[in-house]
Design a protein around this motif. Sequence first.
Motif, PDB file in Angstrom:
ATOM      1  N   UNK A 214      45.899  19.286  17.547  1.00 38.30           N
ATOM      2  CA  UNK A 214      46.579  19.091  16.273  1.00 38.30           C
ATOM      3  C   UNK A 214      47.830  19.954  15.998  1.00 38.30           C
ATOM      4  N   UNK A 215      47.851  20.792  16.559  1.00 38.89           N
ATOM      5  CA  UNK A 215      49.009  21.848  15.847  1.00 38.89           C
ATOM      6  C   UNK A 215      50.451  20.745  15.995  1.00 38.89           C
ATOM      7  N   UNK A 216      51.615  21.713  15.284  1.00 39.88           N
ATOM      8  CA  UNK A 216      52.213  20.688  15.809  1.00 39.88           C
ATOM      9  C   UNK A 216      53.124  21.752  17.090  1.00 39.88           C
ATOM     10  N   UNK A 217      53.307  22.881  17.102  1.00 43.01           N
ATOM     11  CA  UNK A 217      53.548  23.498  18.219  1.00 43.01           C
ATOM     12  C   UNK A 217      52.485  24.464  18.358  1.00 43.01           C
ATOM     13  N   UNK A 218      52.392  25.145  20.090  1.00 41.72           N
ATOM     14  CA  UNK A 218      52.052  25.862  20.599  1.00 41.72           C
ATOM     15  C   UNK A 218      52.355  27.095  21.530  1.00 41.72           C
ATOM     16  N   UNK A 219      51.771  28.424  21.272  1.00 46.35           N
ATOM     17  CA  UNK A 219      52.717  29.160  21.087  1.00 46.35           C
ATOM     18  C   UNK A 219      51.637  30.601  22.378  1.00 46.35           C
ATOM     19  N   UNK A 220      52.378  30.070  23.181  1.00 45.14           N
ATOM     20  CA  UNK A 220      51.662  31.941  23.706  1.00 45.14           C
ATOM     21  C   UNK A 220      52.321  33.244  23.642  1.00 45.14           C
ATOM     22  N   UNK A 221      51.597  34.800  23.990  1.00 48.67           N
ATOM     23  CA  UNK A 221      52.166  35.492  24.012  1.00 48.67           C
ATOM     24  C   UNK A 221      52.669  36.040  24.477  1.00 48.67           C
ATOM     25  N   UNK A 222      53.806  35.376  25.491  1.00 45.00           N
ATOM     26  CA  UNK A 222      54.973  35.309  26.362  1.00 45.00           C
ATOM     27  C   UNK A 222      55.020  34.420  27.320  1.00 45.00           C
ATOM     28  N   UNK A 223      55.979  33.992  28.085  1.00 47.99           N
ATOM     29  CA  UNK A 223      56.395  32.931  28.540  1.00 47.99           C
ATOM     30  C   UNK A 223      55.689  32.772  29.675  1.00 47.99           C
ATOM     31  N   UNK A 224      55.587  33.559  30.532  1.00 46.46           N
ATOM     32  CA  UNK A 224      55.036  33.581  32.040  1.00 46.46           C
ATOM     33  C   UNK A 224      53.983  32.952  31.628  1.00 46.46           C
ATOM     34  N   UNK A 225      53.036  33.602  30.655  1.00 48.55           N
ATOM     35  CA  UNK A 225      51.558  33.012  30.375  1.00 48.55           C
ATOM     36  C   UNK A 225      51.667  31.572  30.032  1.00 48.55           C
ATOM     37  N   UNK A 226      52.617  31.246  28.999  1.00 48.60           N
ATOM     38  CA  UNK A 226      52.601  30.272  28.727  1.00 48.60           C
ATOM     39  C   UNK A 226      52.337  28.461  30.066  1.00 48.60           C
ATOM     40  N   UNK A 227      53.453  29.047  30.714  1.00 51.09           N
ATOM     41  CA  UNK A 227      53.390  28.672  32.311  1.00 51.09           C
ATOM     42  C   UNK A 227      51.578  28.535  32.925  1.00 51.09           C
ATOM     43  N   UNK A 228      51.562  29.440  32.545  1.00 55.28           N
ATOM     44  CA  UNK A 228      49.874  29.619  33.338  1.00 55.28           C
ATOM     45  C   UNK A 228      48.823  29.203  33.186  1.00 55.28           C
ATOM     46  N   UNK A 229      48.868  28.331  31.507  1.00 55.20           N
ATOM     47  CA  UNK A 229      47.628  28.239  30.341  1.00 55.20           C
ATOM     48  C   UNK A 229      47.258  26.582  30.962  1.00 55.20           C
ATOM     49  N   UNK A 230      48.991  26.034  32.124  1.00 57.89           N
ATOM     50  CA  UNK A 230      48.910  25.062  32.016  1.00 57.89           C
ATOM     51  C   UNK A 230      48.576  24.121  33.698  1.00 57.89           C
TER      52      UNK A 230
END
Length: 500
Positions: A214-230
């Motif tokens: 439901x949020x407009x944007x989703x962030x994580x606390x590092x670029x690599x983790x943003x890829x890993x959680x997918x």
Amino acid sequence: MNIVYLSSEAVPFAKTGGLADVCGTLPREVAALGHRCTVIIPAFRSVRRSGCAIETTDQSFAIPISSEKLVGGRLLKSHLPHSDVEVLMIDQPHYFDRPSLYGDATGDYPDNAERFTFFCRAALVALQRLGRNVDIVHCNDWQTGLIPGLIRANADRLSTLKDAATILTIHNMAYQGQFPAESFPMTGLKWSEFNHNTYEYYGYWNFLKAGVAMSDLVTTVSPRYAMEIQTPHHGCGLDGVIASRGGRVMGITNGIDTSVWNPSIDENLTERYDVDSWQKGKLANKRSLQAEFKLDVSDDIPMIGLVGRLADQKGWDLILPVIERHVSEGRPTQWMVLGSGDPRIESELKRLATDAPHQVAAHVGFNDSLAHRIEAGSDLFVMPSHYEPCGLNQLYSLRYGTVPVVTSTGGLADTVIDTTAESIAKKTATGFHLWENSPHGLDEAIGRALYLRYHEKKIWDELVRRGMGADWSWRKSASRYVSLYESAIALTETSTELPS
């Protein structure tokens, strides 16, 4: 911009981990860039014991948790230290005046769904009462995951939030806030909202999934983790939901508070130092630690530091066998450990410290001053996490000239450049990666590091200086968040319909 941060933790008011460091520092740094920032947290028992000045307000409210249960609360007020950032606290003693934030020795509090549903709903009431138009609502972790959906569902009644962009930052995907479906009505939402696109997750409702969807944007606390959680390996069951958000998922690496973590001004240290005096300064701090913990006092024996939670995530299944091997084989290393957590790991560390008191020192518990001194006195800092959304200790280590040995995951991979022939030639190396995630792989990485430490001193000096000179300050990260906020506002202004 007028930015509101919602979180269950913020230093110095409430803390169990890195979430508190982010939410106690990022708003202050963003405010220093010229923006109005407000933080909203629950009024936990620790808030009153923080030593900060807490004011009462004339704002009170009542939230209908069910058709038969109306729960009252009030608003308290303070500020982040050394700033104009206002901190609003949702005060409801039955929910929040407890010994711990989320649970006790038996597990999570059984009413956590109710506690944090109340917090989310009360925070929106508080914002409406204040009468300030908000540009950005920045939510953090599952405890605030309901807020983006609540704003959408109640847009006609939340005039101060009608144009606000919502952002959810995931600090650790493993914690999601999942509860039985029968408790969903306490949100005040219609049952039609409980579906697989939003709140529903295999018959339960899931705070984090709702925030992601439901949020407009989703962030994580590092670029690599943003890829890993997918990916299934790191997505903890929500990888498909994360991946479905496409380009609206991104990572920004956490910063560190350089007014606190700075060896040139750190009052915890035996001797302060900077990039030009690191050898003398670190040696003085090392000698001090050796004497304090009755380790062999020697300039030549390498000291390996570890600070953090004693949990499986942190790679203790790799660390303990390596310490055991070094002790049994009489390897010339010293281990300085600070942390608490899993009783089994605590017991093993105590045993090793008893069996080899001149080689292993273990302080079970937490001591902030000692954490600083370990960073300053150690030659290496070992952090072989199985997953690490960002990590802060490797950043402290770089700042203190302590070369990190890490696994190639999440923020560790983003912030520590492995020392190879290529990275040495390019002058980019700052630490060492495990080439194999096993006790053997950790021992091998430590061996590579110590070889350079004692046989390639010029290269070692370059590693230390490069790490100490890198900018991992919150000011740098704050600038990236401001750019993200501007993009989020532009996105909501141009999009008539957002993904659900």
